[in-house]
Design an enzyme around this catalytic site. Structure first.
Site, PDB file in Angstrom:
ATOM      1  N   CYS A  77      47.128  44.725  36.887  1.00 24.02           N
ATOM      2  CA  CYS A  77      46.172  44.972  35.805  1.00 24.02           C
ATOM      3  C   CYS A  77      45.523  46.346  35.946  1.00 24.02           C
ATOM      4  O   CYS A  77      45.182  46.985  34.950  1.00 24.02           O
ATOM      5  CB  CYS A  77      45.081  43.899  35.803  1.00 24.02           C
ATOM      6  SG  CYS A  77      45.695  42.210  35.729  1.00 24.02           S
ATOM      7  N   PHE A  78      45.337  46.758  37.192  1.00 25.45           N
ATOM      8  CA  PHE A  78      44.607  48.002  37.449  1.00 25.45           C
ATOM      9  C   PHE A  78      45.470  49.036  38.159  1.00 25.45           C
ATOM     10  O   PHE A  78      44.945  50.039  38.652  1.00 25.45           O
ATOM     11  CB  PHE A  78      43.360  47.699  38.292  1.00 25.45           C
ATOM     12  CG  PHE A  78      42.555  46.538  37.786  1.00 25.45           C
ATOM     13  CD1 PHE A  78      41.815  46.652  36.623  1.00 25.45           C
ATOM     14  CD2 PHE A  78      42.562  45.327  38.453  1.00 25.45           C
ATOM     15  CE1 PHE A  78      41.077  45.584  36.141  1.00 25.45           C
ATOM     16  CE2 PHE A  78      41.823  44.252  37.989  1.00 25.45           C
ATOM     17  CZ  PHE A  78      41.086  44.379  36.823  1.00 25.45           C
TER      18      PHE A  78
END
Length: 911
Positions: free
Chosen positions: A879-880
């Protein structure tokens, strides 16, 4: 307070209010006109022409009165009808009485001939007979001047020596018939479709020779003569009529005047020479950009045939002009915001090349942070004598906020450039080069990007572009609306105009005559992506608000997200079910959940869902797409099966990927992206998809005689089941033989058969799904090549990642660059092959592709995990784009653990 108006008064109030808005929807520019006798007249503020500029007559009591109270001249009563036209130099809308001879535009000060015979050139009255110019003629003329003065013993004053040259150049360059027939390749042949018949090298040599003289006065007089002709341009109806403009565009010092002073000028004429060069340049660009359609079509083809280096120089030249004009607009705005009235007197705010010298400002280069945006020139900023930025946050400021932004956050507002006609004409001329590049691909789309435009508030620019389009639609539908609806539309327009800064001080509304979205090829890919994300975010917020309001009205729960819940082993049918049951939720924020698996979607699950779903849909065994063995690209499979729902799903998935800024691993040809954008596919697109057959067609078209090949207008092909089919490309094609006369038609129909005809039904379903998601105007700003980049990212499968760039964008949490584990990771990454690096990137980011804007825009993070048990494997938060590592005691343990994590992981665990 006054009492409310009556019904009639209310209607009158509505009419007056709407007439105020109509002035915005239908803006007009006051221009001077001429009387029927040919005298030049000037338009008054109420749109009526009044005093005659070229005579000493004045208005008297014999003139009538207009109902509004303004005077009406006698000529207006005789010729009451007005003609709406546009200036051939700046494009400003002109209104003038019918039956006049000449008009002068008050914006660019160009004198336009209205009622002159098209075939008659517009000559200077003082013109005498002279011959067209050429390099030998100019060289001989210079030698004659030098020889004559030397024989008279007067060779010490160069101004007197070359006075005859000055007169000759002024006469030649102020005469349309002379300069337009100069520097010809052939004096007998007119310009052809393939060539303007101009010897540009000879013209450049001539200009260089004149600039090498001991005095610049001859060249200065040349510019003055050209300016006279540019200010009084002849009617140009044919491609042969723009030869003089193309010659002037080759003046070598035109680009220099946009960069700095001309150091070669030593006789005090430098400012005047610089100003004249600028005046010539802006008018040449204006006249070329607003030429007739058949002229611009020919010009586009001429430019498409330029050598690569010359073509790039043309692009850079126009971009330099755009950069200069945008910088000039910023400086004028900054000047008005910072300098107090009376602190710097006699500063002209007119269109002046030497404006920097009139402004009390300093120019500094951007900081290291702002340079990341690709700005190549210094952004003009006001600084004090102590080196600090001048505080301009109070009063009428350049910045809209109360707090001064950081330098790298500077954004140029629409109000600073929206009314500039120089940018509009330059954008139009640059569009001819862009079209020329499409005719004969010479450079990538990125060559047209203007670096300074990255500092423009492109979101505001995009909103203004859409606002202008919406008001145009409004003009067409106003007649069918009632009074209440007119009031609502008016208030909405006022609100929008206030947000865009389109309100004048007197309360009237005005359109922005220029937006960069009109010429999207000037916008970088990063700027376009920000616009796309801006539109997507706004649509997501709107859908969330609608869901919330519906939940209140119907007292039922409504989800603000578009939720996709799938099983990993049944990802295609589950995804199709979710999409079919949420047709109106595509523009909500996407959230993905895998059944019986932990994890909250903050972006990583979404990436994995796209990856797995596209892998299944584009699998050749699925029967939706077939792959060419040579190119490796996929195309719609030829089949009699009804797969409309699945093709619709594919279109939705690709649209959602763009809408949610997710990169996919697909092997699609350029033809698909061109069809998505409504562009025509060509033989080159077919060659990319099917190189073997495509290159055979290339050879076929080059053959002198194709009759011996025994080809007919038929095609044979196999479907996905291996069954052979035979079809005619045209009616009775099996009996029509391919000849030299129809071979081009044969190749075109053959390519269109596979790229259009046989895939019509599946592509229609695919397009419906795609447009169901991507239905806004932002997508129209992209080229097919740019759509490919934002969808599949940058393909580097055959080359390794530049580790130094990746290091420069990496952030550390708990680690530092000098820690042993961090060094081990970079050594590990650098040793891997290109394929293995893609696998590592897939593990960390959820995609093995780089962002469309390149590696520098990638977000990458390495975080330290604290745990006594160092037997655990590294963790990735896709996600990051985050890699989480433990402080392993040795490099061998680190490599072993990372290998297992990368090569044996699937979802949230190991295979």
């Amino acid at each position: 307070m006054t009492s409310p108006p009556s019904s009639n008064g209310n209607q009158s109030w509505i009419s007056k209010m709407w007439s105020r808005q109509a002035s915005f929807f239908n803006p007009s520019v006051q221009v001077p006109t001429t009387t029927p006798s040919g005298e030049l007249t000037e338009m008054s503020q109420d749109g009526l022409y009044s005093n005659t500029l070229m005579s000493n007559s004045h208005n008297d009591s014999s003139q009538g009165r207009h109902p509004s109270g303004s005077t009406t001249s006698q000529s207006q009563k005789t010729y009451p009808s007005l003609i709406v036209d546009s200036c051939r130099c700046c494009g400003t809308m002109l209104k003038y009485p019918a039956g006049i001879g000449k008009v002068r535009c008050l914006v660019c000060q160009t004198h336009l001939t209205i009622n002159e015979d098209i075939g008659e050139p517009c000559e200077r009255p003082q013109e005498t007979a002279s011959r067209p110019l050429s390099y030998p003629f100019i060289k001989d003329f210079i030698n004659q001047c030098s020889t004559k003065r030397k024989s008279a013993g007067d060779d010490h004053n160069p101004h007197r020596v070359f006075k005859p040259l000055e007169d000759m150049l002024y006469e030649a360059f102020s005469s349309f018939s002379i300069i337009n027939n100069s520097f010809r390749l052939s004096s007998l042949a007119p310009p052809s479709y393939r060539s303007p018949n101009l010897n540009f090298n000879e013209a450049k040599k001539s200009f260089a020779l004149l600039l090498s003289l001991p005095t610049n006065r001859p060249f200065y007089k040349l510019l003055l003569g050209a300016l006279y002709l540019l200010k009084h341009p002849p009617p140009m109806r044919n491609p042969a009529d723009i030869s003089w403009l193309l010659i002037l565009l080759e003046i070598p010092i035109l680009p220099d005047c946009l960069i700095s002073g001309i150091d070669s000028c030593t006789d005090g004429l430098a400012p005047d020479l610089k100003a004249s060069c600028y005046d010539v340049l802006k008018r040449v660009i204006g006249l070329l950009s607003y030429s007739e359609r058949k002229i611009t079509s020919r010009l586009t083809y001429w430019w498409s045939r330029l050598p690569h280096d010359e073509f790039v120089k043309k692009i850079d030249f126009i971009n330099l002009y755009i950069t200069f004009q945008l910088t000039r607009c910023i400086n004028y705005e900054l000047y008005n915001s910072v300098i107090q009235p009376g602190s710097y007197l006699n500063v002209s705010m007119s269109d002046d090349i030497n404006f920097k010298e009139n402004l009390n400002a300093h120019f500094i280069r951007p900081t290291s942070k702002s340079s990341d945006f690709g700005l190549l020139i210094g952004l003009p900023v006001y600084i004090s004598s102590g080196g600090r930025r001048t505080d301009i946050s109070s009063g009428s400021s350049f910045w809209s906020g109360k707090k001064e932004p950081k330098e790298h956050e500077v954004k140029i507002r629409l109000q600073q450039y929206g009314g500039d006609w120089h940018l509009r004409t330059a954008g139009r001329l640059a569009s001819f080069l862009f079209i020329a590049n499409k005719k004969n691909k010479k450079v990538s789309d990125a060559v047209f990007y203007n670096n300074l435009v990255d500092y423009v508030n492109v979101k505001q620019d995009f909103d203004a572009w859409q606002f202008n389009a919406s008001t145009k639609k409004h003009e067409q539908s106003t007649a069918n609306k009632d009074s209440l609806q007119l009031v609502v539309d008016y208030l909405q327009a006022e609100t929008k105009a206030s947000y865009l800064g389109l309100s004048n001080a007197n309360g009237t509304l005005r359109k922005s005559s220029f937006t960069f979205c009109q010429f999207p090829f000037l916008l970088s890919l990063a700027a376009k992506i920000s616009i796309l994300e801006h539109e997507a975010k706004r649509m997501m917020e709107r859908k969330a608000e609608e869901a919330f309001i519906q939940s209140l009205n119907k007292k039922m729960p409504f989800d603000v997200y578009f939720k996709v819940r799938v099983r990993r082993n049944f990802i295609t049918p589950d995804s199709l079910r979710c999409i079919k049951s949420h047709q109106t939720d595509f523009k909500k924020l996407l959230r993905v959940e895998f059944v019986d698996e932990p994890g909250i979607d903050a972006g990583g699950l979404k990436k994995e869902w796209f990856l797995l779903l596209t892998k299944d849909l584009f699998n050749a065994d699925k029967g939706l797409f077939s792959y060419d063995e040579t190119s490796g690209l996929c195309w719609f499979a030829i089949s009699h099966l009804d797969n409309d729902e699945l093709y619709y799903l594919v279109g939705v998935v690709l649209g959602l990927a763009i809408y949610n800024s997710t990169i996919l691993d697909l092997q699609l040809p350029k033809a698909l992206y061109k069809k998505l954008m409504g562009q025509k596919v060509t033989l080159n697109d077919f060659i990319q998809l099917n190189p073997d057959v495509g290159h055979n067609f290339k050879r076929l078209l080059k053959l002198d005689d194709v009759s011996d090949l025994e080809l007919y207008f038929t095609v044979s092909y196999a479907d996905i089941f291996g069954d052979m089919h035979h079809e005619d490309l045209i009616r009775d094609g099996s009996s029509i033989k391919v000849t030299n006369e129809n071979k081009y038609e044969y190749v075109e129909r053959y390519c269109s058969f596979f790229l259009n005809d046989k895939v019509k039904a599946p592509f229609k379903s695919f397009l419906n799904g795609f447009q169901h998601v991507i239905g806004g105007n932002a997508l129209s700003l992209f080229t097919p090549e740019e759509i490919e980049l934002i969808l599949i990212g940058e393909d580097y499968r055959n080359q390794k990642i530049d580790i130094e760039i990746l290091k420069s964008v990496t952030k550390y949490n708990g680690f530092s660059e000098t820690d042993a584990v961090v060094k081990w990771f970079w050594d590990y990454f650098e040793r891997k092959s290109a394929a293995d690096q893609r696998k590592i990137l897939l593990f960390i980011t959820g995609s093995d592709r780089l962002p469309a804007t390149g590696l520098p825009s990638l977000t990458f993070k390495i975080t330290k995990l604290v745990d006594r048990n160092l037997n655990r494997l590294p963790i990735a938060h896709t996600c990051f784009n985050e890699l989480c590592l433990y402080a392993y005691p040795s490099e061998e343990i680190f490599v072993s653990k990372l290998d297992k994590a990368i090569w044996y992981s699937e979802g949230f665990g190991l295979r």
